[in-house]
Enzyme design. Sequence first.
Site, mmCIF file in Angstrom:
data_model
loop_
_atom_site.group_PDB
_atom_site.id
_atom_site.type_symbol
_atom_site.label_atom_id
_atom_site.label_comp_id
_atom_site.label_asym_id
_atom_site.label_seq_id
_atom_site.Cartn_x
_atom_site.Cartn_y
_atom_site.Cartn_z
ATOM 1 N N CYS A 113 0.819 -1.215 0.000
ATOM 2 C CA CYS A 113 0.000 0.000 0.000
ATOM 3 C C CYS A 113 0.854 1.268 0.000
ATOM 4 O O CYS A 113 2.061 1.219 0.215
ATOM 5 C CB CYS A 113 -0.924 0.093 1.202
ATOM 6 S SG CYS A 113 -1.778 -1.397 1.642
ATOM 7 N N ARG A 130 4.309 0.487 -5.985
ATOM 8 C CA ARG A 130 4.234 -0.395 -4.824
ATOM 9 C C ARG A 130 3.156 -1.479 -5.016
ATOM 10 O O ARG A 130 3.076 -2.401 -4.227
ATOM 11 C CB ARG A 130 3.909 0.432 -3.561
ATOM 12 C CG ARG A 130 4.992 1.439 -3.240
ATOM 13 C CD ARG A 130 4.501 2.494 -2.266
ATOM 14 N NE ARG A 130 4.323 1.974 -0.933
ATOM 15 C CZ ARG A 130 5.256 1.948 0.017
ATOM 16 N NH1 ARG A 130 6.461 2.414 -0.250
ATOM 17 N NH2 ARG A 130 4.991 1.480 1.217
ATOM 18 N N TRP A 138 -3.381 -2.411 -1.297
ATOM 19 C CA TRP A 138 -2.948 -3.724 -1.795
ATOM 20 C C TRP A 138 -3.543 -4.686 -0.773
ATOM 21 O O TRP A 138 -3.073 -4.752 0.362
ATOM 22 C CB TRP A 138 -1.419 -3.732 -1.805
ATOM 23 C CG TRP A 138 -0.712 -5.020 -2.036
ATOM 24 C CD1 TRP A 138 -0.379 -5.950 -1.108
ATOM 25 C CD2 TRP A 138 -0.162 -5.494 -3.263
ATOM 26 N NE1 TRP A 138 0.325 -6.971 -1.692
ATOM 27 C CE2 TRP A 138 0.478 -6.725 -3.010
ATOM 28 C CE3 TRP A 138 -0.153 -4.996 -4.579
ATOM 29 C CZ2 TRP A 138 1.114 -7.464 -4.000
ATOM 30 C CZ3 TRP A 138 0.499 -5.729 -5.557
ATOM 31 C CH2 TRP A 138 1.110 -6.944 -5.259
ATOM 32 N N ASN A 190 -0.711 2.281 5.648
ATOM 33 C CA ASN A 190 -0.126 1.230 4.833
ATOM 34 C C ASN A 190 0.559 0.254 5.774
ATOM 35 O O ASN A 190 0.892 0.598 6.901
ATOM 36 C CB ASN A 190 0.813 1.773 3.750
ATOM 37 C CG ASN A 190 2.142 2.239 4.262
ATOM 38 O OD1 ASN A 190 2.379 3.419 4.366
ATOM 39 N ND2 ASN A 190 3.025 1.323 4.572
ATOM 40 N N GLY A 191 0.684 -1.006 5.323
ATOM 41 C CA GLY A 191 1.251 -2.039 6.184
ATOM 42 C C GLY A 191 0.157 -2.968 6.668
ATOM 43 O O GLY A 191 -0.924 -3.039 6.074
ATOM 44 N N GLU A 234 17.839 -22.863 -6.755
ATOM 45 C CA GLU A 234 17.421 -21.466 -6.874
ATOM 46 C C GLU A 234 18.603 -20.572 -7.264
ATOM 47 O O GLU A 234 18.473 -19.679 -8.108
ATOM 48 C CB GLU A 234 16.782 -20.997 -5.553
ATOM 49 C CG GLU A 234 16.362 -19.554 -5.484
ATOM 50 C CD GLU A 234 15.382 -19.111 -6.573
ATOM 51 O OE1 GLU A 234 14.868 -19.959 -7.306
ATOM 52 O OE2 GLU A 234 15.185 -17.898 -6.691
ATOM 53 N N LYS A 253 18.871 -18.321 -10.678
ATOM 54 C CA LYS A 253 19.144 -16.878 -10.708
ATOM 55 C C LYS A 253 20.342 -16.601 -11.618
ATOM 56 O O LYS A 253 20.333 -15.659 -12.394
ATOM 57 C CB LYS A 253 19.464 -16.324 -9.307
ATOM 58 C CG LYS A 253 18.345 -16.244 -8.311
ATOM 59 C CD LYS A 253 17.264 -15.248 -8.618
ATOM 60 C CE LYS A 253 16.142 -15.915 -9.383
ATOM 61 N NZ LYS A 253 14.917 -16.151 -8.619
ATOM 62 N N GLU A 279 19.356 -17.060 -15.246
ATOM 63 C CA GLU A 279 18.327 -16.121 -15.680
ATOM 64 C C GLU A 279 18.886 -14.755 -16.053
ATOM 65 O O GLU A 279 18.457 -14.155 -17.032
ATOM 66 C CB GLU A 279 17.332 -15.970 -14.509
ATOM 67 C CG GLU A 279 16.084 -15.238 -14.828
ATOM 68 C CD GLU A 279 15.132 -15.215 -13.620
ATOM 69 O OE1 GLU A 279 15.512 -15.681 -12.521
ATOM 70 O OE2 GLU A 279 14.015 -14.711 -13.786
ATOM 71 N N HIS A 298 27.744 -38.819 -10.483
ATOM 72 C CA HIS A 298 27.095 -39.792 -11.371
ATOM 73 C C HIS A 298 27.074 -39.309 -12.820
ATOM 74 O O HIS A 298 26.206 -39.728 -13.592
ATOM 75 C CB HIS A 298 25.659 -40.067 -10.897
ATOM 76 C CG HIS A 298 25.587 -40.786 -9.584
ATOM 77 N ND1 HIS A 298 26.011 -42.080 -9.409
ATOM 78 C CD2 HIS A 298 25.182 -40.363 -8.358
ATOM 79 C CE1 HIS A 298 25.843 -42.444 -8.144
ATOM 80 N NE2 HIS A 298 25.354 -41.404 -7.470
ATOM 81 N N LYS A 310 7.690 -11.203 -16.261
ATOM 82 C CA LYS A 310 7.450 -11.429 -14.827
ATOM 83 C C LYS A 310 6.275 -12.379 -14.616
ATOM 84 O O LYS A 310 6.251 -13.133 -13.646
ATOM 85 C CB LYS A 310 7.177 -10.078 -14.156
ATOM 86 C CG LYS A 310 7.037 -10.136 -12.658
ATOM 87 C CD LYS A 310 8.367 -10.258 -11.954
ATOM 88 C CE LYS A 310 8.264 -10.391 -10.473
ATOM 89 N NZ LYS A 310 9.428 -11.076 -9.883
HETATM 90 C C1 F6R Z 1 12.652 -16.784 -11.556
HETATM 91 C C2 F6R Z 1 11.232 -16.564 -11.587
HETATM 92 C C3 F6R Z 1 10.386 -17.606 -12.236
HETATM 93 C C4 F6R Z 1 9.040 -17.701 -11.500
HETATM 94 C C5 F6R Z 1 8.087 -18.640 -12.260
HETATM 95 C C6 F6R Z 1 6.791 -18.816 -11.529
HETATM 96 O O1 F6R Z 1 13.307 -15.740 -10.928
HETATM 97 O O2 F6R Z 1 10.752 -15.563 -11.136
HETATM 98 O O3 F6R Z 1 11.008 -18.845 -12.272
HETATM 99 O O4 F6R Z 1 9.277 -18.183 -10.222
HETATM 100 O O5 F6R Z 1 7.842 -18.126 -13.543
HETATM 101 O O6 F6R Z 1 6.165 -17.586 -11.336
HETATM 102 P P1 F6R Z 1 5.093 -17.380 -10.184
HETATM 103 O O7 F6R Z 1 5.774 -17.544 -8.889
HETATM 104 O O8 F6R Z 1 4.571 -16.001 -10.430
HETATM 105 O O9 F6R Z 1 4.050 -18.440 -10.407
#
Ligand code: F6R
Length: 596
Positions: A2, A29, A77, A103-104, A471, A475, A478, A494, A591
Amino acid sequence: MCGIFGIVTDKDQNLGPILIEAARRLTYRGYDSVGAATLREDGTIDLRKDVGKIDAVAARYNLAEMRGRRGITQLRWATFGEPSQVNAQPHLDSDGDMVGAHNGNVVNNVELRQQFIAEGMLVRSQNDGETCVHAVERYVNRGYDFIDAIRLAYGDLAGDYAFVIGRTGDDKLYAIKKGSGLVVGIDDGFTCVSSDLPSILPLTRRIIRVQDGEIVILQAGGVELHSVIDGRLIQRQPEIVTQTMDAVQKGGYPHFMLKEIHEQPQVARELLHLLEGSGEVDTVLQKIKSSRHLYFIGCGTSYHACIAGAVFFAQIAGRPVIPVLAPQFVPQYAPAVTHEDVGLFVSQSGETKDVLNALQAAEKRGMTCFGIANVIGSTLTRAAACWLPLCCGYEISVPATKTFTNQVITFLYLAYRMSGRDTSELEQIPDLMEKTLQAVAPQVAALATSLNKWNDMYCLGFGATYPIALEGALKLKEITYAHCEGMLSTEFKHGPLSAVSEGYPVIFVAGPQDVPLIVSGINEVTCRGGRAVAVGEEDSRLRANASEMIVLPLSGPTFNPLLAVLPLQLLAYHLSLERGYDPDFPRNLSKTLTVD
Ligand code: F6R
């Protein structure tokens, strides 16, 4: 997350355009509803609000025509209460002579609302912003003066929030801060207050940063800061902000990714507070406990959190879980699930098509489907029987960072609750994260420089650090466009071991209980000339065997994985910069993935 903004001016004027512009500058935000209130010269309050985007709500309610000397706007939000007109902010007190917005999150919202209703107040919504207003009203009704009423309300409101309130028959606005950001702006003829600088900077560059436990009294001619605890006046000189708007939106960081990495301790803190007061957690746990099979389902980063969750559930709660990539859930498990099974569908966006397809397949078979999502109001939160919010605010950078750690913390919290362990132990996590970010930063930046010539590497882990290795590798892939494979450390011998040549980089993420196993893996790499980088707590065995170490603060086997992901996020970030890429917007990616 928010956003709030309030302004006090020296003359009656059209405040609508100022409020709309301030709200627009807080949209980064994330929000689902918009509202504005002005305190008019005739002693009435003009309140207009609804669900929707700013321009649509501003046009529908003609916000531009709103007049007064004092005004408040808020972007909501949703956390408490669905996105709806009544839950949108600002809110009035029972008689309609006070108006406020926050907000919060106020985590004892539900309990306080019940108390206010019992005390005879008119509670119109489920929203915790309204709770802030009634918390002040309660003490005004008991005869306290307004500032004392706000100070006492501060003591009753648990959680992380910032709050602004005004009343008729007065020429001031009042704001308090506890955990969430709050900044004051000052110039000739007005003062203002906001959750963040972007809404203030077009008006003035003279600002004061409010600290937790302070109450601000805003008048057109200046502001006063007082301690909430004892009411004492606090002297603080305004500072002049010289940063550009772009830099300000990134919180002074060069990229959103770095900002979001550094936001992790704070959003973790807020999430833990929220989970403590959540009725949805009880619903989810009750159903999980009586379920036959339990699935954690997600894609990409969210799937890695599912694996971490499955390890925690087995180790802490003694409950087996099947973590599964959402698209594979459809052929591999959906045909065999029943109404006795439960699935937790995990997604930052709540819109990932692969996840929604899996949910649909599961629902057809009568499985109970719960959601864990960051974007409230998203399809997942509407489709799931019940959902838990990740509480991270808007994650702008394409690589997920803060949503990953809050997903893992959510699972950890659920595992603690399942086992009856004291969840207050988890409160150490945000401080440990802060310590980690400070401790590893310089070393990680240097490591990125030395890895730059490599286009191929591995990242290995075991047990709870296995999903962290996956993970970290994701990163790195990516945003550096290098190949980095994440793998269970014991699998390396292996097959992939054949890739190791002189200087070939392999990162080992070591949980403190797995050091002997990790040391074996390290030696398989180093004896073939490879470079083994260990990420773990200080340990003489790792020190003696690895080529180099990134040292994490001592935290034990349960919290260690949450800390270990931080240097890997930073490593990917720095390596991306070394290569001249924009880590926030990697090529070919979006995203939110709403396609099959
Ligand atoms: C990597 C990343 C993606 C998402 C994936 C699922 O940094 O962001 O691997 O994790 O596309 O997205 P959500 O979590 O929005 O379902």
